[in-house]
Design an enzyme around this catalytic site. Structure first.
Site, PDB file in Angstrom:
ATOM      1  N   THR A  41      40.739  72.825 -44.718  1.00 19.06           N
ATOM      2  CA  THR A  41      40.721  71.425 -44.373  1.00 19.06           C
ATOM      3  C   THR A  41      39.385  70.790 -45.111  1.00 19.06           C
ATOM      4  O   THR A  41      38.813  71.426 -45.744  1.00 19.06           O
ATOM      5  CB  THR A  41      39.619  71.933 -42.987  1.00 19.06           C
ATOM      6  N   THR A  89      49.799  83.261 -38.000  1.00 16.46           N
ATOM      7  CA  THR A  89      48.405  83.282 -37.134  1.00 16.46           C
ATOM      8  C   THR A  89      48.313  82.686 -35.914  1.00 16.46           C
ATOM      9  O   THR A  89      47.347  82.725 -35.194  1.00 16.46           O
ATOM     10  CB  THR A  89      47.405  82.534 -38.094  1.00 16.46           C
ATOM     11  N   ILE A 136      35.682  76.370  -8.849  1.00 17.00           N
ATOM     12  CA  ILE A 136      35.789  77.305  -7.781  1.00 17.00           C
ATOM     13  C   ILE A 136      34.525  78.022  -7.660  1.00 17.00           C
ATOM     14  O   ILE A 136      34.084  78.057  -6.452  1.00 17.00           O
ATOM     15  CB  ILE A 136      37.047  78.330  -8.043  1.00 17.00           C
ATOM     16  N   ASP A 193      52.988  80.609 -39.069  1.00 16.57           N
ATOM     17  CA  ASP A 193      53.809  81.660 -38.098  1.00 16.57           C
ATOM     18  C   ASP A 193      53.169  82.688 -37.759  1.00 16.57           C
ATOM     19  O   ASP A 193      53.585  83.001 -36.709  1.00 16.57           O
ATOM     20  CB  ASP A 193      55.329  81.439 -39.046  1.00 16.57           C
ATOM     21  N   GLY A 198      42.318  66.843 -41.998  1.00 12.83           N
ATOM     22  CA  GLY A 198      42.615  67.859 -40.703  1.00 12.83           C
ATOM     23  C   GLY A 198      43.810  68.237 -40.497  1.00 12.83           C
ATOM     24  O   GLY A 198      44.149  69.018 -41.005  1.00 12.83           O
ATOM     25  N   GLN A 251      48.342  68.656 -30.313  1.00 13.35           N
ATOM     26  CA  GLN A 251      49.219  67.527 -30.500  1.00 13.35           C
ATOM     27  C   GLN A 251      50.154  67.735 -31.729  1.00 13.35           C
ATOM     28  O   GLN A 251      51.219  67.492 -31.702  1.00 13.35           O
ATOM     29  CB  GLN A 251      48.365  66.233 -30.742  1.00 13.35           C
ATOM     30  N   GLU A 253      43.466  75.437 -36.363  1.00 12.72           N
ATOM     31  CA  GLU A 253      44.697  76.018 -36.625  1.00 12.72           C
ATOM     32  C   GLU A 253      45.959  75.279 -36.028  1.00 12.72           C
ATOM     33  O   GLU A 253      46.966  75.563 -35.718  1.00 12.72           O
ATOM     34  CB  GLU A 253      44.729  77.590 -35.800  1.00 12.72           C
ATOM     35  N   GLY A 254      45.791  73.617 -36.025  1.00 10.57           N
ATOM     36  CA  GLY A 254      46.492  72.870 -35.740  1.00 10.57           C
ATOM     37  C   GLY A 254      46.445  72.408 -34.342  1.00 10.57           C
ATOM     38  O   GLY A 254      46.421  73.147 -33.101  1.00 10.57           O
ATOM     39  N   THR A 255      46.162  71.133 -34.004  1.00 13.73           N
ATOM     40  CA  THR A 255      45.634  70.756 -32.582  1.00 13.73           C
ATOM     41  C   THR A 255      46.969  70.826 -31.819  1.00 13.73           C
ATOM     42  O   THR A 255      48.125  70.989 -32.153  1.00 13.73           O
ATOM     43  CB  THR A 255      45.141  69.109 -32.680  1.00 13.73           C
TER      44      THR A 255
END
Lengths: 416, 376
Positions: free
Chosen positions: A156, A275, A370, A273, A161, A400, A396-398
């Site tokens: 990054t 992680t 709660i 793939d 990003g 989205q 590690e990838g949002t």
């Protein structure tokens, strides 16, 4: 079909569970407040044989756990390069099972324990034997502060990003060396790491095809640790900037080969793939900790003279949390199991990661709803779980980005 | 050892059922829904050619089941048939959701043999599970339907709804309340004290759902008169009913997902397939996650059942989750189809209705969450 862990994995799971409960959990508040790496716990983990520098997925990593036979030296992951462990065949599943327990104990401390795997995983996957030796040798023993040595992976950048193809850090050939220049941001272990994997482009015009990963050892001139970030959550895990200022790295330390093609970027994708299911597993651990907190709270606290747990609405909400946590766990296990079988798991890895983040975020929010305002006191850990979980839908990838990948795998179309 | 792959036997079941679901159920589903009737020919095919009933009837009672644990296969079967048409899947002849009481529940061997034997014949016959009630849902403590001793036998009084295959059943496995706890009984259809009213439901319209009212109907107690054993049997019936419905729901969710994906690849707006829009892609990704989560939860609950373990909480969670996954997936599939989703020419509006109706037949997802919550 079989959903049962075999006795060996169960043994590892209960060992990590005990470590999380008795070593990690009691220190969770302290390191959250100090915002410091939990070096003492990292040492204990290493003594137990829980390698902090092994790769998270693939061979080694949590698969290196050898119960009762830790060498006590700590951080010695050179052996991770050639696993003789029968657990290695289920390393990803084992990693997922262990990561959930660590995340349950404290996601910040858990990440400090396994964060080096973010760098070790691409090394395991892409490096040649000589490169592996350099990377792992630099992780032997303690550093100058007496801390176990750790590793960092730098992808990054301030302006790169989710769009990892847009990295600006350059690597320019100069004789037998490449000269790296650029800034890496939000780097786990970035300040204290002894071994680094730094992604840079050897051809800014080539996009992804120009990406290469370099192994750089602490102390290399021009590799400059920058400021540590002050964060919302996972505060026991160090996050820092790393500057590359005319940093000269020998060409032999470039992974993925010098020739063109997509080796570099595909190396990065292969890393995810392995992680992503593990990051999902840690998120799941946070969700479970919020759920456990809520169940416990509702058993102890009353409303109108009746324990909260007997309230129908409360029960329904808790059961809903539990069922969604279950679903997320099977997605995580499926993705990890596929990785162990070396089956393509791009879609499943993204589903595991994205779904665990959603479910666990909901679990934290619902638990707060709660249990009520009293439970939000910093006397308890619930508010910390709530802060810790947010990053799991971002790094590690949002969420989205994961959904884009899932949809691409489903439809073959690239959604914009 | 964790292994999430289907075994060879399981794959065979899946392939056989998938062919039937695709070639037969899907083709007939629209008409069956419109006519609120399952065509005789498809019922015969399912019963005779696929031996759907025989597969879950022990060999000793004339069936084809060798007695080995087959819960995962049954789940795969229902999921796959549900992917074709959940209404027709439920309409198939046999003991259906009542099977667990007769096969592995409380019935004596003599009772099981007597009741199950006709299902092993080629002539399609049905039994039905009369479990849930209009007000109580699947909450046993709120049941109105009562069982009373009468002379040397028993009678049942009260109303059960919805009951799948209500009118075509030759008898019902009824769960009713006696003064000292629940009883599971067999009530034959052919008596004046059993009144059946076929329902007009939003979905699952081929499944013959209806109301069954017992007006002091003559009943046969299944097994011995032991309140504790009957409560266990009633719970087991509910667990299996939830698991079955969850499997059907997982099939519906997957059908909605796959159909939405295909549509979004071919439907072009603004010069490109709509699947290329993130607004659509994200919906599909969410549908995929829930559909897969539902499938795995169903198999997990089924594998616990197959191992002879308590699977009440697991079945309740799978049921609640899969019903909601099917509801979400079908709503979004209609959304993705836009106007085409709203017309009957496309299958997704039916699945949206079916998903809602699935939430009725083994109690609501809320009931299941209460069960799971009470086990905390």
């Amino acid at each position: 079909m079989n959903f049962e862990l075999d006795p060996m994995l169960l043994g590892v799971k209960s060992a990590v569970q005990a470590f999380a409960q008795f070593q990690i959990r009691p220190a969770a508040r302290k390191y959250d407040e100090l915002q410091e790496m939990p070096w003492d716990i990292m040492k204990k983990a290493a003594q137990m044989g829980l390698s902090v520098t092994g790769s998270m997925g693939g061979a080694g990593g949590l698969g290196e756990i050898q119960l009762g036979s830790g060498d006590g030296k700590g951080g010695d992951a050179a052996k991770a390069a050639k696993p003789k462990n029968p657990l290695a065949a289920a390393a990803n599943l084992l990693g997922a099972v262990g990561a959930e327990e660590l995340g349950w104990g404290c996601a910040g401390i858990g990440l400090a324990l396994v964060g080096s795997g973010l760098a070790a995983t691409p090394v395991q996957g892409m490096a040649n034997p000589e490169q592996k030796k350099v990377f792992f040798d630099a992780l032997k023993g303690d550093d100058e502060h007496g801390h176990p040595r750790i590793a960092a992976m730098g992808m990054t950048e301030p302006n790169s990003g989710s769009d990892i193809s847009s990295i600006k850090t350059t690597a320019v050939a100069d004789g037998d060396y490449y000269v790296l220049n650029g800034t890496k941001r939000f780097i786990t272990n970035g300040y204290s790491a002894s071994s680094f994997v730094i992604w840079a482009t050897i051809d800014p015009g080539a996009g992804r095809a120009g990406h290469r990963a370099f192994i750089i050892i602490r102390g290399t001139p021009g590799l400059v640790p920058g400021k540590k970030e002050d964060k919302l959550g996972i505060r026991a895990s160090e996050t820092a900037e790393v500057y590359l200022e005319d940093c000269r790295v020998h060409k032999d330390m470039m992974m993925g080969g010098p020739k063109g093609g997509k080796e570099g970027f595909s190396g990065a994708k292969a890393m995810f793939d392995s992680t992503r299911p593990l990051v999902g597993a840690m998120a799941l651990g946070i969700g479970r900790s919020a759920y456990d907190f809520a169940v416990d709270w509702c058993k102890k606290h009353k409303k109108a003279g009746k324990p909260l747990i007997e309230d129908r609405v409360v029960r329904e909400r808790l059961a809903r949390m539990a069922s969604r946590i279950d679903a997320a766990r099977w997605l995580v296990w499926e993705a990890a199991w596929m990785a162990d079988r070396k089956v393509t798991n791009v879609k499943e890895a993204s589903m595991a990661k994205a779904y665990a983040a959603v479910v666990s975020t909901e679990a934290c929010v619902d638990a707060i709803d709660i249990c009520g305002p009293e439970a939000l006191s910093r006397e308890f850990l619930l508010e910390k779980f709530f802060r810790d979980i947010k990053i799991y839908d971002i790094f590690e990838g949002t969420g989205q980005i994961q959904r884009r990948i899932i949809a691409r795998e489903l439809t073959g179309l690239k959604a914009q | 050892m964790v292994d999430l792959a289907l075994s060879d036997d399981e794959k065979l079941v899946q392939e056989t059922m998938a062919r039937f679901a695709r070639d037969e159920l899907r083709t007939l589903a629209t008409d069956a829904d419109r006519l609120e009737k399952a065509p005789d020919e498809i019922l015969r095919k399912g019963h005779v050619d696929l031996a759907l009933a025989a597969m879950s009837i022990p060999e000793a009672f004339g069936g084809a089941w060798d007695g080995s644990p087959h819960q995962v296969q049954l789940a795969i079967r229902l999921e796959t048939l549900g992917n074709g048409c959940a209404g027709l899947a439920l309409a198939m002849p046999g003991p259906g959701l009542a099977a667990p009481a007769l096969v592995k529940g409380i019935a004596t061997d003599d009772q099981a043999k007597k009741i199950l034997a006709p299902f092993a014949e080629d002539k399609p016959v049905w039994a039905a599970l009369a479990l849930v009630e209009a007000d109580a849902g699947a909450d046993f403590s709120a049941f109105d339907c009562v069982a009373e001793k009468s002379g040397s036998g028993w009678i049942v009084r009260g109303r059960k709804t919805p009951v799948v295959n209500a009118a075509r059943a030759q008898g019902y496995v009824v769960v009713a309340k006696a003064p000292d706890g629940l009883r599971v009984l067999w009530v034959a259809r052919e008596q004046a004290a059993v009144k059946v009213k076929e329902g007009k439901y939003v979905g699952l319209r081929a499944a013959g759902m209806g109301d069954v009212t017992f007006e002091n109907a003559v009943a046969e107690l299944l097994g011995a008169d032991d309140a504790k054993a009957h409560e266990q049997a009633a719970k087991l019936l509910l667990d299996y009913a939830r698991l079955s419905v969850a499997a059907l729901a997982a099939g519906v969710a997957k059908a909605a997902l796959d159909t939405a994906i295909e549509f979004s690849k071919t439907r072009v707006q603004f010069g490109e397939p709509i699947g290329q829009k993130q607004g659509i892609a994200f919906l599909e990704a969410d549908m995929a996650m829930e559909a897969e989560g539902a499938r795995l939860m169903v198999y997990r609950a089924a594998s616990l059942a197959a191992a002879g373990k308590n699977f009440s909480a697991s079945a309740a969670r799978a049921h609640a989750y899969a019903c909601q996954a099917a509801a979400h997936a079908t709503l979004d599939a209609v959304q993705i189809h836009g106007g085409y989703g709203f017309i009957r020419e496309y299958p997704v509006e039916k699945w949206m209705r079916d998903a809602k109706a699935l939430c009725l037949i083994a109690g609501s997802p809320g009931d299941s969450l209460q069960t799971a919550g009470a086990l905390l």
